[in-house]
Design an enzyme around this catalytic site. Sequence first.
Site, PDB file in Angstrom:
ATOM      1  CB  SER A 129      -0.976  -0.045   1.180  1.00  0.00           C
ATOM      2  OG  SER A 129      -2.036   0.862   1.014  1.00  0.00           O
ATOM      3  CG  ASP A 144      -7.012  -3.556  -3.159  1.00  0.00           C
ATOM      4  OD1 ASP A 144      -7.745  -2.797  -2.505  1.00  0.00           O
ATOM      5  OD2 ASP A 144      -5.772  -3.552  -3.069  1.00  0.00           O
ATOM      6  CG  HIS A 193      -5.835  -2.534   0.479  1.00  0.00           C
ATOM      7  ND1 HIS A 193      -5.232  -2.150  -0.694  1.00  0.00           N
ATOM      8  CD2 HIS A 193      -5.243  -1.808   1.451  1.00  0.00           C
ATOM      9  CE1 HIS A 193      -4.337  -1.211  -0.438  1.00  0.00           C
ATOM     10  NE2 HIS A 193      -4.317  -0.995   0.868  1.00  0.00           N
TER      11      HIS A 193
END
Length: 307
Positions: A107, A255, A283
Amino acid sequence: MATPAPSALLVRSGPVHLWTEGSGAPPSPTVLLIMGTAAPAAGWPDELVELLAANGRHVIRFDHRDTGRSTHLDFAAHPYALADLAADALAVLDGHRIAAAHVVGASLGGAVGQWLAVHRPERVRTLTAIMTGPMGHDPGPAWARALSGQAADPDDLPPPSADFLAHLAHRAALPQRTRAEYITANLETWRVLSGPVLPFDEPAARHFVATSFDRSPDHRAALNHDLAGRRLTADRLAPLSGITAPTLVLHGTEDPLRPLPHGRALAEAIPHARFHPVPGMGHSFFSPGLPRRLAELLLDHTAERRT
């Protein structure tokens, strides 16, 4: 030979001290794990770290500034940006006396990894970017359109899923004053982030959320990462075509925060990058078997034949 027990080391990066942990031992190839927004080192599953260390890697993970056992700052008085988080990562390598590492970022950590690969290529042996997108992309317009009910711009990367945006609206009303309230709110967020396909490992997520709370003197400081992540400084706009490190882009097909096209766009921007969609992954890493699957991919990408 048994894998050495993990050892902690406090390193300095400018005005902050960073808590770090090394597993395995040099001169094994070093893998530097960089977590995402508001997440300390514990965001990297122990199983993933242990598998890397047991297979000949020296693994370093660390608490970002404003998380865990690292320094917490007053962002208004001491604002920072992605370049400062990248400087922290370099300080971690320096503290462990590592000249160059296999950099793995998740991320926001993936954006930090891109910054290092562009601006400090001599420190990056390989790059792996997980559940992230191009560091110079501004997601703000797509979020604004989605939140106002407008259709997505076909020329932009897609916004988060409707379910995730609805969860954010719900979460804003949830109290987080006590430890129990914090765990309840954040556990639900990770459930949504994990997506609807793979099983959700609630015990692992609960352990991470509780650990994050217990190790931080002020869990609200982690929200500063959002402020830092939104600062599109000139250094973030450098072309990714200049990256020379062998690059692997891992992205979940489910995601909800950064849909699959974000990862594909990143891979297309980096010469010779390999794009590997991970079926069912959202995610997060909170699904049984997922840490092992990712560890196997990392072991392959960081093998000496690739460096």
